[in-house]
Design a protein around this motif. Structure first.
Motif, PDB file in Angstrom:
ATOM      1  N   ARG A 486      62.291  58.461  26.311  1.00  0.00           N
ATOM      2  CA  ARG A 486      61.221  59.413  26.631  1.00  0.00           C
ATOM      3  C   ARG A 486      61.445  59.998  28.016  1.00  0.00           C
ATOM      4  O   ARG A 486      61.767  59.281  28.956  1.00  0.00           O
ATOM      5  N   VAL A 487      61.254  61.271  28.128  1.00  0.00           N
ATOM      6  CA  VAL A 487      61.332  61.908  29.446  1.00  0.00           C
ATOM      7  C   VAL A 487      59.919  62.308  29.842  1.00  0.00           C
ATOM      8  O   VAL A 487      59.215  62.966  29.074  1.00  0.00           O
ATOM      9  N   VAL A 488      59.481  61.862  31.011  1.00  0.00           N
ATOM     10  CA  VAL A 488      58.112  62.167  31.446  1.00  0.00           C
ATOM     11  C   VAL A 488      58.137  62.878  32.798  1.00  0.00           C
ATOM     12  O   VAL A 488      59.102  62.790  33.552  1.00  0.00           O
ATOM     13  N   ASN A 489      57.032  63.532  33.097  1.00  0.00           N
ATOM     14  CA  ASN A 489      56.827  64.157  34.390  1.00  0.00           C
ATOM     15  C   ASN A 489      56.184  63.113  35.311  1.00  0.00           C
ATOM     16  O   ASN A 489      55.062  62.668  35.062  1.00  0.00           O
ATOM     17  N   ALA A 490      56.916  62.727  36.364  1.00  0.00           N
ATOM     18  CA  ALA A 490      56.443  61.642  37.238  1.00  0.00           C
ATOM     19  C   ALA A 490      55.118  61.971  37.903  1.00  0.00           C
ATOM     20  O   ALA A 490      54.400  61.079  38.352  1.00  0.00           O
ATOM     21  N   TYR A 491      54.779  63.258  37.998  1.00  0.00           N
ATOM     22  CA  TYR A 491      53.548  63.658  38.685  1.00  0.00           C
ATOM     23  C   TYR A 491      52.361  63.754  37.738  1.00  0.00           C
ATOM     24  O   TYR A 491      51.246  64.007  38.177  1.00  0.00           O
ATOM     25  N   ASP A 492      52.612  63.566  36.443  1.00  0.00           N
ATOM     26  CA  ASP A 492      51.532  63.636  35.460  1.00  0.00           C
ATOM     27  C   ASP A 492      51.136  62.205  35.102  1.00  0.00           C
ATOM     28  O   ASP A 492      51.714  61.576  34.211  1.00  0.00           O
ATOM     29  N   LEU A 493      50.142  61.696  35.809  1.00  0.00           N
ATOM     30  CA  LEU A 493      49.797  60.277  35.686  1.00  0.00           C
ATOM     31  C   LEU A 493      49.360  59.915  34.273  1.00  0.00           C
ATOM     32  O   LEU A 493      49.693  58.846  33.769  1.00  0.00           O
ATOM     33  N   LYS A 494      48.606  60.802  33.634  1.00  0.00           N
ATOM     34  CA  LYS A 494      48.139  60.530  32.264  1.00  0.00           C
ATOM     35  C   LYS A 494      49.317  60.401  31.315  1.00  0.00           C
ATOM     36  O   LYS A 494      49.386  59.486  30.498  1.00  0.00           O
ATOM     37  N   GLN A 495      50.251  61.325  31.457  1.00  0.00           N
ATOM     38  CA  GLN A 495      51.426  61.312  30.579  1.00  0.00           C
ATOM     39  C   GLN A 495      52.246  60.031  30.814  1.00  0.00           C
ATOM     40  O   GLN A 495      52.669  59.374  29.856  1.00  0.00           O
ATOM     41  N   VAL A 496      52.455  59.682  32.070  1.00  0.00           N
ATOM     42  CA  VAL A 496      53.239  58.481  32.378  1.00  0.00           C
ATOM     43  C   VAL A 496      52.558  57.257  31.752  1.00  0.00           C
ATOM     44  O   VAL A 496      53.205  56.424  31.107  1.00  0.00           O
ATOM     45  N   GLU A 497      51.236  57.190  31.891  1.00  0.00           N
ATOM     46  CA  GLU A 497      50.499  56.036  31.363  1.00  0.00           C
ATOM     47  C   GLU A 497      50.566  55.980  29.833  1.00  0.00           C
ATOM     48  O   GLU A 497      50.847  54.921  29.257  1.00  0.00           O
ATOM     49  N   THR A 498      50.349  57.105  29.200  1.00  0.00           N
ATOM     50  CA  THR A 498      50.361  57.148  27.732  1.00  0.00           C
ATOM     51  C   THR A 498      51.726  56.729  27.179  1.00  0.00           C
ATOM     52  O   THR A 498      51.820  55.885  26.282  1.00  0.00           O
TER      53      THR A 498
END
Lengths: 586, 192
Positions: A486-498
């Motif tokens: 998975r590639v996530v945006n480190a600044y998007d806390l919700k996305q990182v958590e999900t």
């Protein structure tokens, strides 16, 4: 001409003057600037490269030396542990062009994970060792190291410490010794192929070389006797010489530059000419034990000077000269100022989420190790380069029966560290049926050592364009299931958590990758954030992200969060943790 | 001449090491021996940084012995206070008045001390406050505060001005040289 050079600049200069044409390293404090200076000032004459790790750096340097080039490999002390495998056999093969391995040790662990005295490697691997005492010697001794290397057909260990590498001193610079470029590549199977039958006869040869080096050291100018008052004879080397010479300039000194193997006859002779011998050295009793083994009586050594930490000049002055300087008490109760993730750092939000998830975080060596410090407290183990993934795997195997989310593991590793030795750990985990989540925080640089290229940045140290190793494709190829990469945006806390929650629920390895670059190296700055004082309730939740742009300002009811626009990069992480929408982009 | 001991301290990113370089180059041009030690690495940005510098006819150790510092140049008030005990009673402490919060303060785990001046008053050495960051801003960039501090220090050493100016020119990138020259000049005025 005289110049003020950092020890590392002097080593780079010494390499150039010695006619070195090949240099390889993995960056690591306090060794990093050696190759950076070779790149900056001498890359017209010296090919230089960052290698993925210290083992590969030494191996390519051995290859270059076998081809006939004078070659340099540089690393910090713990890097030699990684490179120990080729080192111990390179002593057997010997070299053709000179080969010098710089080990930059870090007494007091200014920026390291342990405190080890790599002089022991000289004895263990049977390799001659030189130790300079200042920048001038750092340059001069490096040239001598290449001469010894070629004369005795052996790699040479060039051992420095932080106070040599990161000290400035005046250096008389010289010119380059031009050496003919090798034109032939001779086959010498017995010399360079270490099958048991070819390696076995090499060991006695190494012992003979060491015996000859002992003799060499007796007359070599690398070892120097400075006779003064004969009531006190000091045997010392490296930075310890500087402290001792300053403390008792009138005493007699045996200043050793070639510290392995020791010049026995010289030591015995020196001891006979002084009333008592004191060994002054930092860390281990490396010289003291060997001097004692010669049957030379040592009045004082480690009974006076600490075995732990950096030698402090004041201690040397006190123990040798009996002078104790009155020092006023330091100001008390001042807040500490530990190193900190930069404002806008892409690691910040990730650690905020990891703390919230309460998983066991197995860490690695890099800026992100700061996630272990308050207020994050979100890293629970950190062993060595590349160790995050393998430790997480071991822990998860032991905790396999547990359903408690507290026992789930996340390994956190940077891109440079992943290329260094994380890849093999991930292979281990995939092969052996692990189920940890590996977070590769790819900030497109070796950040902690000041921003060096990695195999993922698309550039070499020399500035040539290079293929960018694609971490995402790499981990897929290694066998991580496509659904688990998975590639996530480190600044998007919700996305990182999900995404982390989803991957933590899976029974097989997952890799979560962030690709947000280092704000410092890539000079990223957006519009700064601003606090709305009407909306701010002074709950201090934003301070939990540990950003030096944030602070509380004002008194009493007027006390509100505030953001220094000089520091803020507009990364938005603080606004995402604010429950009152009090933080917005300006 | 006796060895003169300097300690430059501040916060990672403030340019403490560059200021040390300027001092070292100036001393070398005066024909003096120079040794100094510094600590960097480990994401030092935002962390405390100390640089030792010693100049004299012959210098052996790069480290200043504790209690024997002649000039402490503090780039930040808290860091000046943290290192004030290194200074000799006859020494001088120059410090920038611009505060930078440590991460511990930014995180709400500690308070920035409000009584730093009283704390500093306990040390017998002379002290001089320099609004270095403001002067740097005036010169064109707040980041040139290190050149301001170098300028302030230059007032207390008997090196000719042109030696300092050459050391500045050799130490900073050409595109910010004019700003740093001006910052050095303002510091030299303020440092008297």
């Amino acid at each position: 001409m005289k110049e003020v050079l950092l020890g590392n600049e002097a080593i780079a200069r010494g390499a150039w003057e010695a006619g070195v044409t090949f240099a390889a390293a993995y960056p690591g404090t306090p060794s990093t600037e050696i190759l950076q200076n070779i790149k900056a000032d001498y890359s017209k004459d010296i090919y230089c490269q960052w290698s993925p790790n210290e083992k590969t750096a030494l191996e390519v340097a051995v290859g270059a030396a076998i081809a006939g080039a004078r070659s340099l490999a540089c690393m910090k002390h713990v890097g030699v542990n990684v490179a120990a495998d080729p080192l111990f056999t390179a002593v057997y093969t010997g070299i053709r062009g000179g080969l010098v391995l710089v080990s930059a040790d870090d007494p007091y662990l200014h920026s390291s994970q342990n405190e080890q005295d790599n002089r022991n490697y000289a004895k263990f691997s049977k390799i001659p060792m030189l130790e300079p005492s200042d920048s001038q010697e750092a340059k001069d001794f490096l040239k001598a190291a290449f001469e010894i290397s070629e004369q005795f057909d052996t790699p040479v260990l060039f051992r420095t410490t932080t106070r040599i590498n990161h000290s400035k001193g005046v250096v008389e610079v010289g010119s380059r010794e031009e050496r003919p470029k090798p034109t032939d590549l001779p086959r010498d199977v017995k010399k360079y192929t270490m099958l048991p039958g070819f390696a076995r006869p090499k060991h006695p040869v190494i012992e003979e070389k060491l015996a000859k080096l002992k003799e060499y050291g007796v007359t070599s100018p690398l070892n120097r006797v400075e006779m003064g008052d004969t009531s006190l004879g000091i045997i010392t080397s490296g930075i310890s010489y500087a402290y001792a010479k300053e403390a008792v300039p009138g005493a007699s000194f045996l200043k050793l530059g070639l510290t392995y193997p020791l010049p026995e006859a010289l030591i015995r002779d020196f001891a006979q000419h002084v009333d008592r011998v004191v060994v002054v050295e930092e860390l281990d009793p490396f010289l003291e034990e060997q001097v004692r083994l010669l049957g030379v009586e040592v009045s004082h050594g480690k009974d006076l000077f600490p075995i732990v930490g950096e030698l402090e000049p004041g201690v040397v002055l006190e123990k040798l000269a009996g002078v104790k300087t009155a020092v006023p008490a330091a100001a008390a109760g001042l807040p500490t100022r530990p190193p900190v993730m930069c404002p806008g750092c892409s690691h910040r939000g990730v650690f905020h989420v990891l703390k919230k998830l309460k998983v066991f975080v197995s860490g690695d060596i890099g800026c992100y190790t700061l996630g272990a410090l308050p207020p994050f407290n979100a890293m629970h183990a950190c062993l060595c380069m590349g160790g995050s993934i393998t430790m997480a795997h071991g822990i998860s195997k032991v905790m396999a029966g547990s359903t408690d989310p507290l026992n789930r593991t996340v390994a956190v590793i940077g891109d440079s560290t992943f290329f260094h030795s994380g890849i093999t750990g991930l292979i281990d985990m995939i092969w052996n049926g692990g189920n940890s989540v590996v977070m590769i925080q790819d900030n497109r640089i070796t950040a902690m050592t000041g921003g060096q290229q990695t195999p993922g940045t698309g550039q070499t140290l020399m500035g040539a364009e290079a293929p960018q190793i694609d971490i995402e494709k790499l981990v897929l190829t290694l066998g991580v299931k496509p659904a688990n990469v998975r590639v996530v945006n480190a600044y998007d806390l919700k996305q990182v958590e999900t995404v982390l929650k989803e991957e933590l629920s899976k029974p097989e390895p997952s890799v979560v990758i962030t690709k947000d670059p280092c704000v410092l190296n890539y000079r990223i700055k957006d519009r700064p954030m601003k606090v709305d004082p009407e909306a701010c309730t002074a709950c201090k939740q934003c301070l939990q992200v540990s950003c030096i742009a944030l602070s509380m300002q004002g008194q009493g009811d007027e006390r509100k969060a505030s953001i220094d626009p000089n520091f803020c990069t507009g990364c938005t992480v603080c606004s995402q943790v604010c429950k009152f929408d009090a933080i917005q982009q300006a | 001449m006796n060895t003169i001991n300097f300690l430059l301290c501040g916060v990672g990113g403030q340019g403490v090491l560059l200021a040390s370089t300027i001092l070292a180059k100036a001393a070398l041009r005066q024909g003096l021996d120079v040794k100094g030690g510094e600590v960097h690495g480990m994401a030092q940005r935002g962390g405390a940084v100390v640089s030792h510098m010693r100049i004299g006819e012959k210098v052996y150790s790069p480290l200043v012995p504790m209690g024997q510092c002649d000039f402490l140049v503090g780039f930040e008030p808290l860091e000046a206070a943290r290192n004030a005990h290194w200074v000799r009673p006859s020494g001088l402490l120059l410090y920038n008045t611009y505060r930078v919060n440590p991460s511990t303060v930014a995180a709400g785990l500690a308070e920035y001390p409000e009584d730093l001046e009283q704390q500093l008053a306990q040390f017998p050495c002379r002290k001089r406050m320099i609004p270095a960051s403001d002067l740097a801003q005036k010169a064109g960039d707040i980041r040139a505060a290190n050149a301001v501090m170098a300028g302030a220090l230059s007032r207390h050493l008997e090196f000719p001005l042109e030696v300092w100016e050459r050391a500045v020119a050799e130490s900073v990138p050409p595109k910010v040289l004019e700003i740093n020259r001006e910052a050095f000049r303002l510091g030299r005025e303020a440092g008297a």
